[in-house]
Structures are given as C-alpha cells and as structure tokens.
Design an enzyme around this catalytic site. Structure first.
Site, mmCIF file in Angstrom:
data_model
loop_
_atom_site.group_PDB
_atom_site.id
_atom_site.type_symbol
_atom_site.label_atom_id
_atom_site.label_comp_id
_atom_site.label_asym_id
_atom_site.label_seq_id
_atom_site.Cartn_x
_atom_site.Cartn_y
_atom_site.Cartn_z
ATOM 1 N N ALA A 20 -50.434 26.271 25.304
ATOM 2 C CA ALA A 20 -50.210 26.233 23.803
ATOM 3 C C ALA A 20 -49.577 27.700 24.241
ATOM 4 O O ALA A 20 -49.672 28.499 24.520
ATOM 5 C CB ALA A 20 -51.117 26.475 23.023
ATOM 6 N N ARG A 37 -3.641 9.009 -10.159
ATOM 7 C CA ARG A 37 -4.357 8.623 -11.769
ATOM 8 C C ARG A 37 -5.840 9.345 -10.731
ATOM 9 O O ARG A 37 -6.844 9.441 -11.150
ATOM 10 C CB ARG A 37 -4.739 7.212 -12.651
ATOM 11 C CG ARG A 37 -3.732 7.384 -13.701
ATOM 12 C CD ARG A 37 -4.037 6.567 -14.235
ATOM 13 N NE ARG A 37 -3.345 4.793 -13.767
ATOM 14 C CZ ARG A 37 -3.389 3.633 -14.847
ATOM 15 N NH1 ARG A 37 -4.450 3.802 -15.477
ATOM 16 N NH2 ARG A 37 -2.694 3.140 -13.614
ATOM 17 N N LYS A 68 -32.078 15.229 19.167
ATOM 18 C CA LYS A 68 -30.630 14.859 19.381
ATOM 19 C C LYS A 68 -30.367 14.999 20.574
ATOM 20 O O LYS A 68 -30.608 15.453 22.036
ATOM 21 C CB LYS A 68 -30.043 16.763 19.268
ATOM 22 C CG LYS A 68 -28.092 16.310 19.175
ATOM 23 C CD LYS A 68 -27.707 16.915 20.480
ATOM 24 C CE LYS A 68 -27.950 17.914 21.135
ATOM 25 N NZ LYS A 68 -26.831 18.692 22.748
ATOM 26 N N ARG A 92 -30.259 12.806 15.414
ATOM 27 C CA ARG A 92 -28.730 12.876 15.571
ATOM 28 C C ARG A 92 -28.285 11.842 16.577
ATOM 29 O O ARG A 92 -29.143 11.221 17.273
ATOM 30 C CB ARG A 92 -28.323 14.393 15.777
ATOM 31 C CG ARG A 92 -28.463 15.474 14.517
ATOM 32 C CD ARG A 92 -29.256 16.985 15.535
ATOM 33 N NE ARG A 92 -26.955 17.449 16.016
ATOM 34 C CZ ARG A 92 -27.544 18.368 16.141
ATOM 35 N NH1 ARG A 92 -28.654 19.361 16.773
ATOM 36 N NH2 ARG A 92 -26.412 18.736 16.913
ATOM 37 N N ALA A 130 0.584 -0.926 -0.045
ATOM 38 C CA ALA A 130 -0.088 0.493 -0.316
ATOM 39 C C ALA A 130 0.884 1.220 0.120
ATOM 40 O O ALA A 130 -0.057 2.137 0.473
ATOM 41 C CB ALA A 130 -0.962 0.276 1.268
ATOM 42 N N GLU A 137 5.105 -8.511 -17.105
ATOM 43 C CA GLU A 137 4.075 -7.271 -17.022
ATOM 44 C C GLU A 137 3.907 -6.845 -18.515
ATOM 45 O O GLU A 137 4.320 -7.146 -20.007
ATOM 46 C CB GLU A 137 4.838 -6.164 -16.519
ATOM 47 C CG GLU A 137 5.432 -6.727 -15.053
ATOM 48 C CD GLU A 137 4.115 -6.412 -13.757
ATOM 49 O OE1 GLU A 137 3.129 -5.434 -14.349
ATOM 50 O OE2 GLU A 137 3.957 -7.454 -13.113
ATOM 51 N N ASN A 167 -31.890 23.975 25.188
ATOM 52 C CA ASN A 167 -30.826 23.089 25.918
ATOM 53 C C ASN A 167 -29.427 23.931 25.623
ATOM 54 O O ASN A 167 -28.387 23.312 26.451
ATOM 55 C CB ASN A 167 -30.615 22.038 25.214
ATOM 56 C CG ASN A 167 -29.958 22.082 24.110
ATOM 57 O OD1 ASN A 167 -30.390 22.760 22.776
ATOM 58 N ND2 ASN A 167 -29.406 20.926 22.974
ATOM 59 N N TYR A 168 -29.547 25.230 25.204
ATOM 60 C CA TYR A 168 -28.052 25.651 25.049
ATOM 61 C C TYR A 168 -27.929 27.045 25.495
ATOM 62 O O TYR A 168 -28.438 28.049 24.959
ATOM 63 C CB TYR A 168 -27.731 25.687 24.105
ATOM 64 C CG TYR A 168 -26.083 26.670 23.906
ATOM 65 C CD1 TYR A 168 -25.126 25.939 24.645
ATOM 66 C CD2 TYR A 168 -25.180 27.125 22.605
ATOM 67 C CE1 TYR A 168 -23.787 26.069 24.270
ATOM 68 C CE2 TYR A 168 -24.117 27.228 22.115
ATOM 69 C CZ TYR A 168 -22.935 26.504 22.976
ATOM 70 O OH TYR A 168 -21.833 27.495 23.007
ATOM 71 N N GLN A 190 8.549 2.159 2.746
ATOM 72 C CA GLN A 190 9.072 2.060 1.240
ATOM 73 C C GLN A 190 9.528 3.354 1.123
ATOM 74 O O GLN A 190 8.783 3.934 0.650
ATOM 75 C CB GLN A 190 8.345 1.477 0.545
ATOM 76 C CG GLN A 190 8.996 0.815 -1.018
ATOM 77 C CD GLN A 190 8.290 0.352 -1.652
ATOM 78 O OE1 GLN A 190 6.963 0.462 -1.840
ATOM 79 N NE2 GLN A 190 8.944 -0.277 -2.879
#
Length: 511
Positions: free
Chosen positions: A429, A19, A357, A339, A13, A161, A392-393, A79
């Site tokens: 509501a 290419r 999430k 998520r 590898a 080859e 939430n944040y 290598q």
C-alpha cells in the site's frame, strides 16, 4: 410473372426549417439513434431502389457530409433556390434522365414512417397501374396540412394546400402525408407544366394530381393505418413530441420481444440498439448508438450506454459507458465510467468511482473502487487496490501498464507506465511502482515512516489538536503509573521482535 418495376427514391431535404431556430439543417436533427433524414432513408431502404436522390439546399455541405456517413450510395442534388416541392422533384429527375419505372417521393422530416407503409404504398401503386398515388391519413387535427379532396364517388379529385383551401375543404380531416409514388414517364411530362399561380408562388408537387385527374389518368390514394407515421417536424416542440412517440413504439417492440423495461417512460432506446430476451432495463436508462445488451443482463437504474456491448448476465448500475465491452456476468458500478476500448472479460468487476480507458480487465479480476485504469492490461483473478492510478501519460505519449494474473496490488498505488507487475505478485500500500515487479515478488516503493514526537504541542499550541494531545498524554501517563513492574510485565507479555518498515499482509488492497 411480371418484371419488377425499376424504382427511384427522391427525398426532399432542401428546406431551411426556420422554426427550428438552429444552425443545423432540419433534416440533421437527431432522434433516437438517427437523424430525421436518416429515419426517412431507413424507411425507403427495403424498396431496393436503383438510385436514391436527396434534394439539398440550406446547409447543403452539412447534409452532403452526413449522407457520406450514413448513405454513401445516395446522390445529393442541389436545389439552389427553394421554389417548391414540384421544382425540387423536377431538378432531381433532370439529374437522372435514364430513370424509369416508379418514382417514390418522401419528405425528409417524417421520421416515424415505417418501411412497411412505404412498401404497401408502392405495391398498391404498381399493382393498380396508377399514374400517381398519394399516402393519406385521417388525423384528429388537420391544421397546417394539405387536404385530400375526393369527388362524390370517393375518387381523388385534388390535393389542396391549407393556405389555398376553401372553408369546406378546411373541414376535411384526411390529409396529404407528403409521400407519393409516381410513374416516371407521366410525372416528367406533368412537372414541366406546373404553375406558380398560388399563395406561395411555388411549384406545388400536389398540383400534379389535379393535372393527372384532368387528363383522365388513373390516380390513387393509399391510407396509412396509423396517422402518427405521417407526422412531420417543424419546430423543437414537435421534435420532442415525435421523440416520445418513437420511444413508446421502440419500447413496446422490445417488451413484446421478451425484454423487461421496468419504467418505459424513463427508458430511451435508440432504434439502432439490440437487446436479447430476458434482459432487464431499469428506470432512467439510455441505450444509444450501436449498443448491444445480452440476455439476462440487468441495466440500470440511471445508466447511459453508448456503442457499448454488454454480455449475458452482466450488471451495470448507475454508470456511463462509451465504446466499451462488458463481458458475461461482469459487474459495473455504481458510479463507474467506462471510456472507449474499455474491455471487461467474464465476471470482471469495475466498482464505485472507477474510470477505465483503453484497457483490458481479465476474467474474474476486480477494480473495486476509487481508481483510474488507463492504457492497461490486467490478467485473470487479480485485485487492484483502492485509490490506485495507472499513470499512463508522460506529457507527450501514452504508455501501457501490465498487471499479471492472480496479482494483488496495494491501496493507494501509482503505476508509472511503462511498467509490469508479474503473475502472483503483490505491491505494498502507498507504493509508487516505477520498476517491474517480478512474478511472486512483493513490490515496495515508499519512504520509511518517521514520527516527530511533541510536534503538535510545539508548533500548534493552543489548538484543539494540541489540547487533545495533552489529554492523551495525561491518560497515557496515568496508565503507565498503574502498570506492573518490568519483571511482572515480562512475565505477562513476553518479548516482541521489531519488524521495522517491512510490509505486512495488511499492505495489500481492499476488496
């Protein structure tokens, strides 16, 4: 019974893959759940080799990092100069002078290679006591590939080859797959004698076979039953072709195992995915990563699942999920986004345009539409009203919202975490819930409505709205003139008690 042969696997590898025209080393390009290199390592896995060596070169650090993730037991061997396949194997074996037995050499860009084929090659090599055995394949078009050249008796004479082949040799359609088994001792001896006297000026590993034949050593050829297993990848066009072939192979395997794929050509399933019998996968669906689909579940159309578990009998329609858990009989979509750490219990529902999430949705609970649920726990059999947001944040930290069981929250609610709504509680509501709502209570957090009469006629005179208001006023005045007298009206209609701004049953959620 003979002792098993010790085995060493060497994967080549180190090439740049020019290419591919990519900053990513060729072996790291993804293909249905694994990289090219990952597929090759997977094919070698059942050999239970004592050691696996991966020869790296271009992008060595990237390849090493990838190996640490997918095959930490493998050893990367550098290598530094790419001087040919023979040079690469020689460097690898120099790193393990203690290696004996069978050395299996694999190219790192043959992702369709089956473990069974590698095992058959090695078994044939060891059973016949060969010095070397090459995997060959008969292909319709051998262009660009090395040819297997046999003598009059059908024995291997040499591997040539293409760039070094004669016109007669170019006509041969039996090709070298770039996959070999060697006797370690005889391979070491010959590797030191390789020459660079060829068109590329490189040490060809294939020259080992010619030298062994000349020395009278036994060499063998093992023919692959399916030539597509031996296909390599040199550019993105070939990568796409391999992807289609692998897709068809994976899809056929699942259909034969009892899974219904309604449109296999638009269904893409990673090799790492698991499906149970009687699962149904509709068109335009991608199942990726470590996803698991239970029996009787219906997935699609137009669904992408990544590392997501779907329970038996669940339904996922036109949705995207990453790292989620969907319980038995649960329902997701259309157009939902789950998520990481979104967990739906049995028969829970996440509906249209809902995002979830890091949240748990309890048994039978519903989040039907137009809602964001982040960092929340929802109990059993609760209903979340449309257009709700779990806030939430706070700009620095994430906080959690808890909704109890059998709760009913109103449409257009904001739950400003950290906050809790108790079991059996309701929220009106349009409320912004910033304080805990006790069990069984109704939480109301909104301003009293105030109507300013005549505002449109004063502030928007001449507009279509003003004209409509004037017409409505004239209609109402005419109706008033035709009504009965007060005493008659009282007799007909009775009296009414004002309820002011108190919430009524209609203030809770849609379902």
């Amino acid at each position: 019974m003979s002792e098993p042969h010790p085995r060493t696997v060497v994967v080549l590898a180190a090439g740049e893959g020019k290419r591919m025209k990519s900053s990513l080393p060729k072996g790291l390009h993804p293909l249905l759940g694994r990289t090219l290199l990952g597929h090759v390592l997977g094919a070698a896995g059942p050999l239970a080799a004592e050691r696996t060596l991966v020869v790296v070169g271009h992008g060595a650090d990237q390849v090493r990092g990838h190996l640490a993730e997918i095959a930490p037991e493998a050893t990367a061997v550098l290598q530094a100069e790419q001087l040919g396949t023979g040079h690469a194997v020689r460097i690898a074996l120099e790193a393990v002078p203690e290696a004996t037995g069978t050395v299996v050499v694999l190219n790192g860009d043959v992702p369709l290679l089956r473990p069974e084929t590698v095992a058959e090659l090695v078994a044939a090599h060891e059973n016949e006591g060969s010095a070397a055995t090459v995997l060959a394949a008969g292909v319709p078009d051998p262009t660009g590939l090395g040819r297997i050249v046999r003598d009059a008796a059908g024995r291997l004479e040499q591997i040539v080859e293409e760039r070094d082949a004669t016109a007669a040799q170019l006509a041969v359609r039996e090709i070298n797959a770039g996959i070999y088994a060697f006797d370690a001792t005889r391979l070491r001896d010959v590797l030191g004698k390789l020459s660079t006297d060829n068109d590329q000026g490189e040490e060809y590993l294939t020259d080992v076979f010619k030298m062994l034949v000349s020395a009278g050593e036994p060499v063998g050829v093992h023919l692959a039953t399916d030539h597509t297993e031996t296909l390599g990848c040199n550019d993105r066009v070939e990568l796409a072709a391999l992807r289609r072939l692998l897709r068809d192979r994976v899809n056929e395997r699942w259909m034969r195992a009892g899974v219904s794929l309604l449109d296999p050509e638009t269904t893409w399933i990673d090799v790492t995915v698991a499906l149970d019998r009687d699962a149904v996968v509709d068109q335009n669906t991608q199942l990726r990563g470590a996803s698991v689909v239970g029996g009787g579940a219906v997935i699609g159309p137009d669904v992408t699942l990544v590392d997501t578990v779907v329970g038996p009998g669940a339904t996922v329609l036109r949705s995207h999920a990453v790292g989620a858990e969907i319980g038995p009989g649960a329902s997701v979509g259309p157009y939902a986004y789950l998520r990481p750490a979104a967990r739906l219990a049995e028969k829970a529902k996440v509906g249209t345009f809902v995002e979830v999430k890091n949240s748990e949705i309890g048994v039978g609970s519903k989040v039907p539409h137009l809602t964001y649920v982040g960092d929340a726990t929802i109990g059993e059999q609760s209903n979340i009203g449309a257009a709700s947001v779990f806030v939430n944040y706070d700009g620095v930290e994430k906080h959690r919202t808890v909704i109890g069981s059998h709760a009913r929250t109103g449409a257009d609610n904001m739950f400003v975490a950290p906050v809790e709504v108790g079991d059996g509680a309701y929220t009106a509501a349009g409320s912004v819930i910033i304080e805990n709502v006790p069990a069984g209570a109704m939480g109301v957090a909104r301003a009293r409505q105030r109507n300013i009469e005549g505002w449109v006629l004063k502030r928007r005179a001449g507009t279509a709205a003003a004209e409509a208001a004037e017409r409505a006023g004239r209609t109402a005045e005419g109706a008033s003139n035709s009504r009965p007298t007060a005493s008659e009206g009282e007799a007909i209609h009775g009296t009414a008690e004002s309820v002011g701004g108190a919430p009524g049953a209609g203030d809770t959620a849609t379902d």
